[in-house]
Design a protein around this motif. Structure first.
Motif, PDB file in Angstrom:
ATOM      1  N   ARG A 243     -14.282 -68.772 -24.698  1.00  0.00           N
ATOM      2  CA  ARG A 243     -14.962 -69.403 -23.570  1.00  0.00           C
ATOM      3  C   ARG A 243     -13.999 -70.350 -22.863  1.00  0.00           C
ATOM      4  O   ARG A 243     -13.871 -70.365 -21.650  1.00  0.00           O
ATOM      5  CB  ARG A 243     -16.154 -70.171 -24.125  1.00  0.00           C
ATOM      6  CG  ARG A 243     -17.038 -70.829 -23.133  1.00  0.00           C
ATOM      7  CD  ARG A 243     -18.381 -71.083 -23.761  1.00  0.00           C
ATOM      8  NE  ARG A 243     -18.358 -72.142 -24.754  1.00  0.00           N
ATOM      9  CZ  ARG A 243     -18.870 -72.052 -25.973  1.00  0.00           C
ATOM     10  NH1 ARG A 243     -19.437 -70.932 -26.374  1.00  0.00           N
ATOM     11  NH2 ARG A 243     -18.819 -73.059 -26.811  1.00  0.00           N
ATOM     12  N   ARG A 244     -13.313 -71.115 -23.672  1.00  0.00           N
ATOM     13  CA  ARG A 244     -12.362 -72.095 -23.161  1.00  0.00           C
ATOM     14  C   ARG A 244     -11.244 -71.408 -22.371  1.00  0.00           C
ATOM     15  O   ARG A 244     -10.828 -71.877 -21.320  1.00  0.00           O
ATOM     16  CB  ARG A 244     -11.778 -72.822 -24.380  1.00  0.00           C
ATOM     17  CG  ARG A 244     -10.782 -73.856 -24.107  1.00  0.00           C
ATOM     18  CD  ARG A 244     -10.207 -74.323 -25.417  1.00  0.00           C
ATOM     19  NE  ARG A 244      -9.258 -73.340 -25.945  1.00  0.00           N
ATOM     20  CZ  ARG A 244      -8.735 -73.392 -27.163  1.00  0.00           C
ATOM     21  NH1 ARG A 244      -9.085 -74.328 -28.003  1.00  0.00           N
ATOM     22  NH2 ARG A 244      -7.870 -72.496 -27.546  1.00  0.00           N
TER      23      ARG A 244
ATOM     24  N   VAL B 163     -17.406 -76.012 -21.715  1.00  0.00           N
ATOM     25  CA  VAL B 163     -16.029 -75.931 -21.229  1.00  0.00           C
ATOM     26  C   VAL B 163     -15.056 -75.655 -22.362  1.00  0.00           C
ATOM     27  O   VAL B 163     -13.851 -75.735 -22.172  1.00  0.00           O
ATOM     28  CB  VAL B 163     -15.588 -77.192 -20.456  1.00  0.00           C
ATOM     29  CG1 VAL B 163     -16.509 -77.438 -19.281  1.00  0.00           C
ATOM     30  CG2 VAL B 163     -15.506 -78.398 -21.359  1.00  0.00           C
ATOM     31  N   GLY B 164     -15.577 -75.315 -23.538  1.00  0.00           N
ATOM     32  CA  GLY B 164     -14.692 -74.779 -24.563  1.00  0.00           C
ATOM     33  C   GLY B 164     -14.450 -75.633 -25.781  1.00  0.00           C
ATOM     34  O   GLY B 164     -13.588 -75.309 -26.586  1.00  0.00           O
ATOM     35  N   ALA B 165     -15.202 -76.734 -25.933  1.00  0.00           N
ATOM     36  CA  ALA B 165     -15.010 -77.539 -27.140  1.00  0.00           C
ATOM     37  C   ALA B 165     -15.517 -76.770 -28.348  1.00  0.00           C
ATOM     38  O   ALA B 165     -16.604 -76.197 -28.305  1.00  0.00           O
ATOM     39  CB  ALA B 165     -15.758 -78.855 -27.016  1.00  0.00           C
TER      40      ALA B 165
ATOM     41  N   ALA C  46     -16.108 -70.214 -28.836  1.00  0.00           N
ATOM     42  CA  ALA C  46     -15.724 -71.427 -28.117  1.00  0.00           C
ATOM     43  C   ALA C  46     -14.315 -71.283 -27.566  1.00  0.00           C
ATOM     44  O   ALA C  46     -14.027 -71.664 -26.427  1.00  0.00           O
ATOM     45  CB  ALA C  46     -15.804 -72.637 -29.039  1.00  0.00           C
ATOM     46  N   LYS C  47     -13.437 -70.698 -28.349  1.00  0.00           N
ATOM     47  CA  LYS C  47     -12.045 -70.578 -27.901  1.00  0.00           C
ATOM     48  C   LYS C  47     -11.910 -69.576 -26.767  1.00  0.00           C
ATOM     49  O   LYS C  47     -11.181 -69.811 -25.806  1.00  0.00           O
ATOM     50  CB  LYS C  47     -11.151 -70.192 -29.076  1.00  0.00           C
ATOM     51  CG  LYS C  47     -10.858 -71.420 -29.925  1.00  0.00           C
ATOM     52  CD  LYS C  47      -9.969 -71.117 -31.086  1.00  0.00           C
ATOM     53  CE  LYS C  47      -9.827 -72.373 -31.938  1.00  0.00           C
ATOM     54  NZ  LYS C  47      -9.643 -72.071 -33.346  1.00  0.00           N
TER      55      LYS C  47
ATOM     56  N   ASN D 224     -16.993 -70.520 -33.380  1.00  0.00           N
ATOM     57  CA  ASN D 224     -15.679 -71.105 -33.126  1.00  0.00           C
ATOM     58  C   ASN D 224     -14.813 -70.209 -32.265  1.00  0.00           C
ATOM     59  O   ASN D 224     -14.158 -70.649 -31.326  1.00  0.00           O
ATOM     60  CB  ASN D 224     -14.982 -71.333 -34.465  1.00  0.00           C
ATOM     61  CG  ASN D 224     -14.621 -72.772 -34.639  1.00  0.00           C
ATOM     62  OD1 ASN D 224     -15.217 -73.629 -33.993  1.00  0.00           O
ATOM     63  ND2 ASN D 224     -13.646 -73.021 -35.492  1.00  0.00           N
TER      64      ASN D 224
END
Ligand SMILES: Nc1ncnc2c1ncn2[C@@H]1O[C@H](COP(=O)(O)OP(=O)(O)OP(=O)(O)O)[C@@H](O)[C@H]1O
Ligand SMILES: [Mg+2]
Lengths: 290, 411
Positions: free
Chosen positions: A83-84, B324-326, A80-81, A77
């Motif tokens: 990365r975003r 892309v960040g999900a 992901a953040k 998680n």
């Protein structure tokens, strides 16, 4: 302070006899504003390295510091953040979601940041303008040419103002004219201060980079700075190494590579073993593709 | 989960219309069957209650057997479903009849004797009906009018005269006014002297169509058939309608006493009959609705199936979205939203279709289903829950996909 600092990172797949060493104690630092081209034969671990840098994957061993933060142990998680917020990806193929318009595709990263619809479409339109696709914003991806798709993918990578753009063979599926346009775009981004890491098989393309990294069997075997606009001699030589179509070509390519690459003596034996494994895997892959 | 998820979900569903329609079909069928069955049940209940009421709530019915369990206040606690449909089993004796007829406060009373088996008229046999032996007060007790002729009077109880239901008139004699015709019952000739108006209710029990009955004087029927025509009911009406409850318990006690303290007879007020009937109907409707509700579950499994297919078909998409960040949660919510939109849409269409089916039933049959809002609301809530429950597994599966594997597929 480097924006990316990777130290002794390894990535292993499988276990026991079937273990594949995709990355073998790789260390590399990338400074903000660099345009790094990564070259190397198929299976040498380029994509694996990109995925780890891009926080899509986690190293099996080793440390990864991204803009001053240790990230190798982050949960999916948190990855992901980050990365975003920090990474923009451009892949070789299947970049855009076929059921969304170009505009919606480009705005996608902002959706996951919780940006309001109006703002994110506005912002997406701006970056599409920047990559020269403003007049294509309402098209569906299948109505775009390969080069346009890649430009849209770059726009999507840019839309969230990332610190790093990672492009894994962005021109791999393009003809030379389209490649040129895409590379000019990346080059332009580089000039305006973006950090770009790009995998390529095409030595000509390394002329846009200011640093070229060569990988082989999961190791970085050479790392050189080159002036923008020049294709380094090593890359040119590598042109004869790729693409390899047959097993013989494959072997010839590997031995050619081994001839000129600076050897790390301590790892020689292990390399040979890994190589044999890799060849087998490559063969299996080809027969599977056929 | 924010509204954006639902917009995206709606779009995705529209784009795979064929697949989505199939998925929703399960939910639609589920809702239509549940709503239709319940509203048919409600309609029948409404009709039957209307019929029972039309006889008058002060009518007292005595019958053999223990059909209800009462609490200390005399209110019905439990009901034997055998008591609702048909004549039931068990018979009363002449003493019971005498007790009812002799009770203080009874205005009219009649035993009902039943003789099954065919009768003959004009050399034709009529097997669909049955013969009832009653007192002259029956039309009064049932508040039923005679269309032609008249019912037999007190002076005629020993005579062989008959009054027939409308169906008997039509089927046996193929005419509306068969007065003076002869019906042969057990070798004895009975002369038709009256025809009832059409009975619109079944006061003796559900499924007993009095339009198929041949009514003859009870003493005469006893004489020709004897024990073959036992007393199956005693009907009574009080002089004072407000006194019906007291009279009923008084009758009940007297019969119990005469049976040596055995509580083996049931005395029901018409209002209690209503209660008995509607409780059984509710149970029946609930049972069938529960069976129909299984189709809602099947619909839910359909949703799960399609979502699972969709998750594996959209592996690449999940990979790109994650790249892309999900976050896992965002991917999960996206798929959950799709399941919810599918089931809500299915629910809305299902409710709409229920009204259409309801209308069609009304137009094409003589049933009159009644759609009640609680049923609609419950069906809607259930369909949404089904979507959420069955959408969860595929959504979690989607969320857990490794982005690398997802991006590699088919590369
Ligand atoms: N999920 C996996 N399971 C097992 N082995 C893997 C997996 N992913 C990658 N590998 C192996 O790791 C090695 C490096 O793969 P990687 O995709 O990084 O190569 P690459 O340099 O990007 O090659 P190419 O130029 O063909 O894209 C290969 O030997 C590959 O077979
Ligand atoms: Mg690769």
């Amino acid at each position: 302070m480097p924006i990316i600092s990777i130290k002794d990172v390894s990535k292993l797949y499988g276990f026991g006899d079937a273990t594949t060493v995709a990355l073998d104690e790789v260390s590399i630092d990338v400074e903000a504003g660099e345009f790094v081209a990564v070259m190397g034969p198929s299976g040498s671990g380029k994509s694996t390295l990109m995925n780890i840098i891009g926080l899509l994957d986690r190293p099996t061993h080793g440390e990864y510091m991204l803009s001053n933060r240790y990230v190798s142990k982050l949960r999916s998680n948190q990855r992901a953040k980050m990365r975003r917020d920090k990474i923009g990806f451009v892949f070789q193929s299947f970049n855009l979601l076929p059921k969304l318009t170009v505009l919606d595709n480009v705005a996608l990263p902002l959706m996951y940041r919780g940006v309001s619809t109006v703002k994110r479409l506005q912002r997406a339109e701006d970056v599409l303008d920047r990559v020269g696709l403003k007049d294509r914003q309402y098209f569906m991806p299948k109505a775009l040419s390969g080069g346009q798709v890649q430009r849209a993918a770059i726009a999507r990578a840019l839309v969230g103002d990332p610190q790093i753009i990672i492009a894994d063979e962005p021109t791999g599926n393009l003809d030379s004219a389209s490649s040129l346009i895409v590379m000019e775009l990346l080059s332009e981004l580089h000039r305006t201060g973006n950090t770009i890491i790009m995998v390529t098989h095409n030595p000509e393309i390394t002329r846009y980079a200011d640093r070229v990294v060569y990988m082989h069997d999961g190791c970085i075997v050479h790392d050189q700075r080159t002036p923008v606009g020049e294709v380094p001699a090593l890359a040119k030589k590598a042109m004869y190494v790729y693409p390899r179509k047959t097993e013989e070509d494959d072997l010839a390519g590997v031995s050619a590579m081994m001839d000129f690459r600076p050897e790390k003596p301590s790892t020689k034996k292990r390399k040979a073993k890994a190589q044999a494994k890799r060849r087998k895997a490559a063969k299996a892959k080809r027969s599977a593709d056929a | 989960m924010h509204s954006g998820n639902f917009k995206v979900a709606y779009k995705t569903i529209r784009e795979s219309r064929w697949q989505s329609s199939l998925t929703m079909f399960g939910i639609v069928v589920g809702i239509v069957s549940v709503v239709t069955i319940v509203s048919l049940g409600q309609g029948i209940k409404k009709q039957i209650i209307g019929e029972i009421k039309s006889v008058g709530s002060d009518l007292i019915t005595v019958r053999a057997g223990k059909g209800v369990k009462r609490d200390t206040n005399g209110n019905i606690q439990k009901i034997n479903p055998d008591f609702v449909y048909g004549f039931g089993s068990g018979t009363l004796n002449d003493r019971d009849v005498a007790i009812v007829e002799g009770s203080a406060g009874v205005k009219d009373a009649t035993p009902i004797r039943l003789l099954n088996g065919s009768v003959i008229a004009d050399g034709r046999e009529y097997a669909d009906g049955f013969v009832l032996g009653t007192n002259p007060s029956l039309p009064n007790l049932l508040q039923q009018k005679i269309e032609y002729g008249s019912y037999f009077s007190t002076g005629e109880t020993a005579r062989q005269v008959a009054v027939i239901g409308k169906t008997v008139a039509e089927q046996l004699f193929q005419e509306n006014v068969p007065l003076g015709q002869v019906i042969t019952i057990r070798g004895q000739d009975y002369i038709v002297r009256g025809v009832f108006e059409k009975f619109t209710s079944n006061p003796l029990g559900q499924g007993i169509d009095l339009n198929q009955a041949i009514f003859v004087p009870a003493p005469s029927l006893k004489e020709i058939a004897g024990t073959a025509a036992p007393v199956i009911r005693v009907l009574a009406r009080p002089q004072n309608p407000n006194n019906a409850g007291n009279l009923a318990s008084q009758i009940s006690n007297s019969i119990k006493e005469s049976h040596g303290g055995q509580d083996d007879t049931t005395v029901l007020l018409q209002s209690e009959n209503l209660q008995v009937t509607s409780s059984v109907l509710d149970k029946l409707t609930g049972f069938i609705a529960a069976i129909a509700a299984i189709s809602l579950v099947v619909g839910g499994i359909g949703i799960m199936n399609i979502m699972l297919v969709s998750v594996s078909e959209r592996t690449r998409e999940i990979g790109v979205r994650k790249a892309v960040g999900a976050t896992n949660r965002q991917i999960r919510n996206q798929f959950m939203a799709e399941a919810i939109v599918l089931s809500v849409l299915g629910g809305v269409i299902g409710i709409f279709a229920s009204f259409v089916v309801n209308f069609l039933i009304k137009v094409t049959t003589d049933l009159s289903p009644v759609i009640t809002w609680p049923v609609v609301v419950i069906a809607a809530v259930v369909s949404i829950s089904v979507g959420i429950i069955f959408g969860t597994i595929p959504a979690i599966k989607a969320a857990r996909k490794d982005p690398i594997d997802a991006l590699r597929v088919g590369n």
